[in-house]
Design an enzyme around this catalytic site. Structure first.
Site, mmCIF file in Angstrom:
data_model
loop_
_atom_site.group_PDB
_atom_site.id
_atom_site.type_symbol
_atom_site.label_atom_id
_atom_site.label_comp_id
_atom_site.label_asym_id
_atom_site.label_seq_id
_atom_site.Cartn_x
_atom_site.Cartn_y
_atom_site.Cartn_z
ATOM 1 N N HIS A 1 5.885 2.958 45.694
ATOM 2 C CA HIS A 1 6.365 4.192 46.340
ATOM 3 C C HIS A 1 7.295 4.967 45.395
ATOM 4 C CE1 HIS A 1 5.734 1.569 50.037
ATOM 5 N NE2 HIS A 1 5.003 2.612 50.315
ATOM 6 N N SER B 1 3.543 -3.327 50.935
ATOM 7 C CA SER B 1 4.566 -3.750 51.905
ATOM 8 C C SER B 1 4.151 -5.051 52.583
ATOM 9 C CB SER B 1 4.773 -2.667 52.958
ATOM 10 O OG SER B 1 5.159 -1.481 52.322
#
Ligand code: PAF
Length: 283
Positions: free
Chosen positions: A37, A186
């Site tokens: 990210h 994640s």
């Protein structure tokens, strides 16, 4: 970095930037931020004057038996990472802000949404398309940054943006990997220490399939089948392992030059996805 939770406040800040002639890059996320990210944010920094990041775990893209409730929510740490990465604005809406009423509008992006991940996660890509379309209408960025790890998602959003004439440039950003090759995600946080050791085998299988094709093996079904079996023997439950054309994600033929190998497999309850692009012109 400013944080806003309402669409009205988001629009106010962006309006002021626009009045000052500034361009906007946008990184949509579901939080639990990792280096992948952060690379999206740093790429956005290079492409635009201002960077907006959203964190929203979108219920519309989770199936009834999926991990919506347990999806890691780490807002405090995420905010610290975003400040360090130089993001200007965090949009952190509640579900009621994003979906004040049950949405009567659906966005179905044709057959692309039912291939690969779409086959085993029915409705997933409709939920992704809906939330990304809403976010694009809220932020109205110049550039949208998306990770290539979710290549099918990237392809589908490109299609939606083209079909609906949404005025945004999309930039895909290369997958960030751990030192052992595992694509950052994640969901890697769900892996037990033993599963974490096994997990890089998914990327190794993609590389082995590519190497077999580079070595002249043109029987793509057999190449994929072999890697599928190797993964199964290593304890994965393979969902798909496909050698496709990178443009439309349909099965590749021997004449196709730009190829993408896509795979999804479960280790225990954790579903991992990864992909590898390569061009046969480099053989
Ligand atoms: O890739 C993700 O994190 C999500 O699918 C996205 C694009 C933020 C939409 O919820």
């Amino acid at each position: 970095m400013q944080t806003v939770t309402s669409v009205a406040a988001l629009r106010d800040v962006i309006r002021q930037w626009r009045q000052a002639g500034q361009s906007v890059g946008f990184v949509p996320t579901m939080g639990n931020l990792h280096a992948g990210h952060i690379k999206l944010v740093s790429t956005a920094r290079q492409r635009a004057n201002r960077v907006v990041v959203s964190i929203f775990v979108n219920p519309a893209q989770f199936g009834p038996n999926e991990d919506f409730a347990s999806y890691p929510r780490t807002e405090q740490q995420d905010q610290e990472k975003l400040i360090a990465s130089g993001a200007d604005l965090l949009f952190l809406p509640e579900v009621t802000e994003m979906y004040p009423q049950a949405s009567q509008t659906q966005i179905a992006v044709g057959s692309l949404a039912s291939l690969h991940c779409g086959a085993s996660r029915p409705g997933h890509f409709d939920g992704v398309a809906l939330v990304v379309c809403k976010l694009l209408n809220m932020v109205q960025p110049d550039v949208l940054l998306l990770g290539e790890k979710d290549f099918q998602q990237l392809t589908l959003i490109r299609q939606m943006v083209a079909d609906l004439n949404i005025p945004v440039t999309i930039q895909g950003v290369a997958t960030v990997r751990e030192a052992d090759g595992l694509a950052m995600s994640s969901r890697n946080a769900y892996l037990s220490p033993q599963q974490r050791q096994q997990a890089p085998r998914l990327y190794q299988a993609l590389c082995a399939a590519r190497d077999a094709i580079f070595a002249g093996n043109d029987d793509y079904r057999a190449v994929a089948q072999q890697q599928w079996q190797i993964l199964q023997q290593a304890g994965f439950i393979v969902d798909y392992f496909s050698i496709c054309r990178s443009a439309d994600l349909l099965p590749a033929g021997t004449g196709d030059l730009d190829l993408l190998i896509l795979a999804a497999a479960k280790l225990g309850a954790t579903r991992l996805i990864d992909n590898l692009y390569f061009s046969k012109t480099r053989i």
